[in-house]
Write a protein that holds these residues in place. Structure first.
Motif, PDB file in Angstrom:
ATOM      1  N   GLU A   1       4.488   0.021   4.915  1.00 15.40           N
ATOM      2  CA  GLU A   1       4.776  -1.413   4.797  1.00 15.40           C
ATOM      3  C   GLU A   1       4.021  -2.075   3.645  1.00 15.40           C
ATOM      4  O   GLU A   1       4.399  -3.168   3.226  1.00 15.40           O
ATOM      5  CB  GLU A   1       4.411  -2.119   6.107  1.00 15.40           C
ATOM      6  N   THR A   2       2.968  -1.436   3.167  1.00 12.79           N
ATOM      7  CA  THR A   2       2.159  -2.015   2.079  1.00 12.79           C
ATOM      8  C   THR A   2       2.066  -1.021   0.923  1.00 12.79           C
ATOM      9  O   THR A   2       0.997  -0.468   0.649  1.00 12.79           O
ATOM     10  CB  THR A   2       0.754  -2.378   2.583  1.00 12.79           C
ATOM     11  N   PRO A   3       3.184  -0.787   0.232  1.00 11.62           N
ATOM     12  CA  PRO A   3       3.178   0.208  -0.856  1.00 11.62           C
ATOM     13  C   PRO A   3       2.275  -0.193  -2.009  1.00 11.62           C
ATOM     14  O   PRO A   3       1.923   0.658  -2.835  1.00 11.62           O
ATOM     15  CB  PRO A   3       4.655   0.250  -1.280  1.00 11.62           C
ATOM     16  N   GLU A   4       1.874  -1.483  -2.091  1.00 12.69           N
ATOM     17  CA  GLU A   4       0.994  -1.900  -3.172  1.00 12.69           C
ATOM     18  C   GLU A   4      -0.429  -1.389  -3.005  1.00 12.69           C
ATOM     19  O   GLU A   4      -1.234  -1.440  -3.946  1.00 12.69           O
ATOM     20  CB  GLU A   4       0.984  -3.428  -3.297  1.00 12.69           C
ATOM     21  N   LEU A   5      -0.743  -0.899  -1.804  1.00  5.27           N
ATOM     22  CA  LEU A   5      -2.067  -0.329  -1.551  1.00  5.27           C
ATOM     23  C   LEU A   5      -1.972   1.185  -1.457  1.00  5.27           C
ATOM     24  O   LEU A   5      -0.990   1.732  -0.949  1.00  5.27           O
ATOM     25  CB  LEU A   5      -2.652  -0.872  -0.238  1.00  5.27           C
ATOM     26  N   ASP A   6      -3.001   1.870  -1.937  1.00  3.44           N
ATOM     27  CA  ASP A   6      -3.061   3.317  -1.819  1.00  3.44           C
ATOM     28  C   ASP A   6      -3.083   3.703  -0.346  1.00  3.44           C
ATOM     29  O   ASP A   6      -3.737   3.052   0.481  1.00  3.44           O
ATOM     30  CB  ASP A   6      -4.312   3.847  -2.525  1.00  3.44           C
TER      31      ASP A   6
ATOM     32  N   SER B   1      -3.535  -7.736   4.874  1.00  2.10           N
ATOM     33  CA  SER B   1      -3.041  -8.983   4.289  1.00  2.10           C
ATOM     34  C   SER B   1      -4.101  -9.612   3.396  1.00  2.10           C
ATOM     35  O   SER B   1      -3.800 -10.120   2.308  1.00  2.10           O
ATOM     36  CB  SER B   1      -2.625  -9.947   5.395  1.00  2.10           C
TER      37      SER B   1
ATOM     38  N   THR C   1      -4.377  -7.777   0.038  1.00  3.25           N
ATOM     39  CA  THR C   1      -3.271  -7.969  -0.891  1.00  3.25           C
ATOM     40  C   THR C   1      -3.031  -9.434  -1.244  1.00  3.25           C
ATOM     41  O   THR C   1      -2.084  -9.760  -1.934  1.00  3.25           O
ATOM     42  CB  THR C   1      -1.969  -7.384  -0.298  1.00  3.25           C
ATOM     43  N   ARG C   2      -3.898 -10.329  -0.777  1.00  2.00           N
ATOM     44  CA  ARG C   2      -3.696 -11.760  -0.999  1.00  2.00           C
ATOM     45  C   ARG C   2      -3.857 -12.118  -2.476  1.00  2.00           C
ATOM     46  O   ARG C   2      -4.808 -11.706  -3.138  1.00  2.00           O
ATOM     47  CB  ARG C   2      -4.695 -12.569  -0.167  1.00  2.00           C
ATOM     48  N   ASP C   3      -2.948 -12.908  -2.982  1.00  2.00           N
ATOM     49  CA  ASP C   3      -2.997 -13.408  -4.358  1.00  2.00           C
ATOM     50  C   ASP C   3      -3.470 -14.855  -4.327  1.00  2.00           C
ATOM     51  O   ASP C   3      -2.737 -15.757  -3.898  1.00  2.00           O
ATOM     52  CB  ASP C   3      -1.606 -13.306  -4.998  1.00  2.00           C
TER      53      ASP C   3
END
Length: 328
Positions: free
Chosen positions: A145-150, A188, A191-193
């Motif tokens: 669900e979080t492909p932006e994280l390793d 969350s 990955t928060r911007d």
């Protein structure tokens, strides 16, 4: 004193040693010997996590089916190595962590203990904690669900979340669902911007069982999604205080049942725009760009039902001012 070092050409050269001194080693060994009993470690953990900052013999006797004299004996062993201090008030003796040993006790309970909870399998550097299969599957699902994280970052976050919650869990059957909620929140935060996200506030108290939970619930209700509020505890309790639980139900309805005490993490602090401490002292790491404040409000765990409502009203007034400040 020196030791030898074998070089590539098999010649041995003496090098200076930086081993701990004999006197210090003897002192540490005596302390570790005193701690090498499961009941003593459980009592130490109970005292360290007690929202009052101390525990009496009657509290600690409930940890095992032993007599109060036996409990007193174990506590005396911990006092003899300066891990605990005590004070008699009335007919009971109250125990606290010795201030000079608090950082060492925290390191033991927060770092070594969770690492020891999970059995290890395999050999050499490839060893990994062999967690319950459900936790491993959960990590795999969250990684997808979080492909932006390793994937390894997600796996580590899930494992850390599991062991952190396992320290105070009363019902182990609920650990995996709680781990999922806690891990999702942490991912969350990772990955928060900041540039595009709504303002985020982190409330921190000792047990995360009262005022920080109330503050977060009030912000989320008042802001209507325009501000996100989190809460955490420097030494989280196992459950939310019953008086606070009823107030949370009034604020959040059925969703209040999803709240539970959570430990403070660095990623929660880094993700916050504002960190507000509420009686836990200087426990938060200082992160550049994060605004810090302290609210001196009462502790619901020490208040009557009427006192808890007064604390809620005090927090509500502060929350309204905070939300107005964050949402001009």
């Amino acid at each position: 004193m020196s030791v030898t070092l074998t070089t590539a050409d098999d010649t041995c050269s003496p090098v200076a040693t930086h081993a701990i001194g004999l006197e210090a080693a003897s002192s540490v060994a005596a302390t570790l010997k005193a701690l090498s009993d499961p009941l003593r470690l459980r009592m130490l953990s109970a005292i360290a996590s007690d929202p009052r900052g101390e525990s009496c013999v009657c509290d600690l006797a409930e940890l095992a089916d032993v007599s109060q004299p036996t409990v007193s004996h174990h506590l005396k062993v911990l006092k003899d190595v300066d891990v605990l201090t005590s004070e008699r008030r009335g007919t009971w003796v109250w125990y606290r962590i010795d201030p000079s040993r608090r950082s060492a006790v925290t390191a033991l309970l927060d770092s070594f203990a969770p690492a020891s909870v999970a059995p290890w399998s395999g050999d050499g550097e490839a060893r990994r904690p062999d967690f319950d299969a459900r936790v491993t599957r959960l990590a795999q699902e969250l990684a997808a669900e979080t492909p932006e994280l390793d994937a390894d970052v997600v796996l580590t976050t899930v494992r850390e979340s599991y062991t952190a919650l396992a320290r105070t869990a009363r019902v182990t059957s609920a650990l995996v669902p709680l781990t999922e909620r806690f891990a999702r929140q942490r991912l969350s935060d990772l990955t928060r911007d900041r540039a595009t996200a709504v303002p985020q506030v982190l409330f921190v108290c000792v047990a995360n069982a009262g005022r920080s939970q109330l503050a977060a619930a009030l912000v989320n209700k008042l802001a209507g999604g325009k501000v996100v509020a989190r809460s955490a505890g420097s030494s989280p309790a196992d459950v939310i205080h019953p008086h606070v639980r009823s107030l949370l139900a009034e604020i959040e309805g059925d969703t209040a049942a999803e709240r539970f005490p959570k430990p403070l993490t660095d990623d929660a602090v880094r993700a916050a725009d504002v960190v507000i401490t509420m009686g836990c002292g200087d426990v938060c790491p200082i992160i550049p760009g994060v605004r810090y404040d302290d609210w001196a409000v009462g502790d619901p765990a020490l208040a009557s039902p009427e006192g808890v409502e007064a604390i809620r009203d005090d927090i509500a007034g502060r929350v309204r001012a905070l939300v107005d400040d964050l949402l001009p």
